[in-house]
Design a protein around this motif. Structure first.
Motif, PDB file in Angstrom:
ATOM      1  N   GLN A  16      -7.434  -2.588  -2.509  1.00 38.78           N
ATOM      2  CA  GLN A  16      -8.419  -2.939  -1.489  1.00 38.78           C
ATOM      3  C   GLN A  16      -9.355  -4.028  -1.998  1.00 38.78           C
ATOM      4  O   GLN A  16      -9.760  -4.915  -1.236  1.00 38.78           O
ATOM      5  CB  GLN A  16      -9.229  -1.713  -1.064  1.00 38.78           C
ATOM      6  N   GLU A  17      -9.683  -3.992  -3.272  1.00 44.47           N
ATOM      7  CA  GLU A  17     -10.523  -5.048  -3.838  1.00 44.47           C
ATOM      8  C   GLU A  17      -9.812  -6.394  -3.765  1.00 44.47           C
ATOM      9  O   GLU A  17     -10.418  -7.421  -3.427  1.00 44.47           O
ATOM     10  CB  GLU A  17     -10.896  -4.701  -5.277  1.00 44.47           C
ATOM     11  N   GLU A  18      -8.506  -6.388  -4.097  1.00 46.72           N
ATOM     12  CA  GLU A  18      -7.720  -7.617  -3.997  1.00 46.72           C
ATOM     13  C   GLU A  18      -7.685  -8.111  -2.551  1.00 46.72           C
ATOM     14  O   GLU A  18      -7.809  -9.312  -2.280  1.00 46.72           O
ATOM     15  CB  GLU A  18      -6.288  -7.371  -4.493  1.00 46.72           C
ATOM     16  N   LEU A  19      -7.500  -7.157  -1.639  1.00 45.86           N
ATOM     17  CA  LEU A  19      -7.436  -7.497  -0.224  1.00 45.86           C
ATOM     18  C   LEU A  19      -8.742  -8.115   0.246  1.00 45.86           C
ATOM     19  O   LEU A  19      -8.750  -9.194   0.866  1.00 45.86           O
ATOM     20  CB  LEU A  19      -7.118  -6.244   0.587  1.00 45.86           C
ATOM     21  N   PHE A  56      -6.811  -4.199   8.839  1.00 36.58           N
ATOM     22  CA  PHE A  56      -6.368  -3.985   7.461  1.00 36.58           C
ATOM     23  C   PHE A  56      -7.175  -2.873   6.801  1.00 36.58           C
ATOM     24  O   PHE A  56      -6.627  -2.053   6.058  1.00 36.58           O
ATOM     25  CB  PHE A  56      -6.489  -5.278   6.653  1.00 36.58           C
ATOM     26  N   ARG A  57      -8.456  -2.835   7.091  1.00 38.80           N
ATOM     27  CA  ARG A  57      -9.306  -1.788   6.498  1.00 38.80           C
ATOM     28  C   ARG A  57      -8.949  -0.414   7.066  1.00 38.80           C
ATOM     29  O   ARG A  57      -8.935   0.586   6.343  1.00 38.80           O
ATOM     30  CB  ARG A  57     -10.771  -2.122   6.745  1.00 38.80           C
ATOM     31  N   ALA A  91       0.824  -1.207   0.000  1.00 38.31           N
ATOM     32  CA  ALA A  91       0.000   0.000   0.000  1.00 38.31           C
ATOM     33  C   ALA A  91       0.862   1.262   0.000  1.00 38.31           C
ATOM     34  O   ALA A  91       0.570   2.229  -0.712  1.00 38.31           O
ATOM     35  CB  ALA A  91      -0.923  -0.009   1.218  1.00 38.31           C
ATOM     36  N   ASP A  92       1.922   1.257   0.802  1.00 38.76           N
ATOM     37  CA  ASP A  92       2.778   2.439   0.913  1.00 38.76           C
ATOM     38  C   ASP A  92       3.429   2.778  -0.424  1.00 38.76           C
ATOM     39  O   ASP A  92       3.593   3.960  -0.764  1.00 38.76           O
ATOM     40  CB  ASP A  92       3.839   2.202   1.979  1.00 38.76           C
TER      41      ASP A  92
END
Length: 338
Positions: A83-86, A117-118, A59-60
């Motif tokens: 985020q969709e992958e997560l 995570f969210r 993400a970073d």
């Protein structure tokens, strides 16, 4: 080494092993201090830490490392895809994307709350639009998602000798302390990205604003007002470390050397900045290889002491190694990731 970690963790699926290897490579390449401390954990717990770090780095990189000039819209789209992958990976327990695949497996194995995570993703999104923090309270609200939740994610992997909820505030505080150390070290680099993480009211108390920071960065000239503000921020950070450290004793004994080592190394950033004359606007301060090696050696000795106390059965060669040999091994480990 990687296969030994995966074997010890009982990770046998070829695709999942490849995913964990990918995360370990990210940790070794980008998180040198974190990676060095991770090597003090029991071998079977290390893959989980690599997965958690890989997710944070993933993400970073979107926020900070896309090509120069990449607009906010492109970064938002990239974070949305991440985020969709997560979410898909967490829902299905796996993913075609290696980081999401390893993370989903780690979350399942250690029963890590998905909300952490969210919350992290929410903080990453804010970095696309928020460029300053009026007060320390505002900064702490941001750091719940960017730093505190990292400690909360790690806690199930580390294990506790008290109810987990008792250790959670300390784990969250230590995550915040680590990030505050990085904020101090990276003042100049963050300013180049258009961000100032030092609270505006703290800066203003010393007569400092963004314009003065930019001017000092451009000219390379130190300013006593900036130095005073940096000193105060460092003292604030040391206070967070002091508040967090009692939580180390709430961890399982086998995890304490790793976390103590990480705390000493990250806290050492504050000392390095002071030794460099508070010149973080002009150059990045680093903890020396020698210092990292000494701290790692101490961590290895602590690991050996825990093994002896718990009558564990480490490999015979490890039991027989004297302290001097352990220290030499730590030096080599530090140099490998320096």
């Amino acid at each position: 080494m990687t296969d030994r970690e995966l074997d010890a963790a009982g990770i046998t699926d070829p695709a999942l092993r490849a995913a964990y290897r990918h995360c370990r490579a990210l940790n070794a390449r980008h998180g040198r201090t974190y990676f060095l401390a991770t090597r003090l954990l029991p071998v079977e717990r290390r893959p989980a830490v690599h997965a958690l770090y890989g997710f944070a780095r993933w993400a970073d990189d979107i926020v900070d490392s896309l090509a120069p000039g990449t607009g906010a819209d492109a970064r938002v789209r990239a974070l949305t895809r991440l985020q969709e992958e997560l979410e898909e990976g967490l829902r299905r327990g796996g993913s075609e994307e290696p980081v999401a695949h390893a993370l989903a497996d780690t979350a399942r194995r250690y029963d890590i709350d998905h909300v952490h995570f969210r919350d992290f993703m929410t903080a990453m999104r804010s970095d696309l639009t928020v460029t300053a923090y009026p007060t320390y309270a505002d900064l702490r609200a941001y750091m719940h998602g960017s730093a505190a939740v990292i400690g909360l994610q790690m806690l199930p992997v580390l294990g506790t000798v008290a109810p987990r909820e008792e250790a959670e505030p300390y784990a969250a505080a230590l995550g915040v302390a680590f990030q505050l150390s990085n904020f101090l070290r990276d003042v100049g680099e963050d300013l180049d990205r258009g961000r100032v993480y030092l609270p505006a009211d703290l800066l203003a108390g010393h007569g400092v604003d963004r314009e003065l920071l930019v001017r000092s960065r451009a000219t390379g000239r130190p300013d006593r007002r900036i130095t005073a503000a940096l000193r105060e921020f460092a003292e604030l950070t040391r206070g967070v470390y002091r508040a967090a450290m009692p939580g180390v004793d709430l961890l399982e004994a086998v995890s304490r050397p790793c976390i103590r080592t990480a705390a000493v190394l990250y806290g050492g950033i504050l000392d390095a900045v002071a030794r460099d004359g508070w010149a973080v606007l002009h150059r990045r301060s680093v903890v020396s290889r020698r210092r990292r090696a000494v701290v790692a050696a101490d961590g290895l000795l602590r690991v050996a002491a825990v093994r002896l106390r718990t009558r564990a059965q480490p490999p015979a060669r490890t039991r027989a190694l004297p302290a001097a040999v352990l220290a030499t091994a730590a030096v080599r480990s530090a140099e490998e990731v320096a």
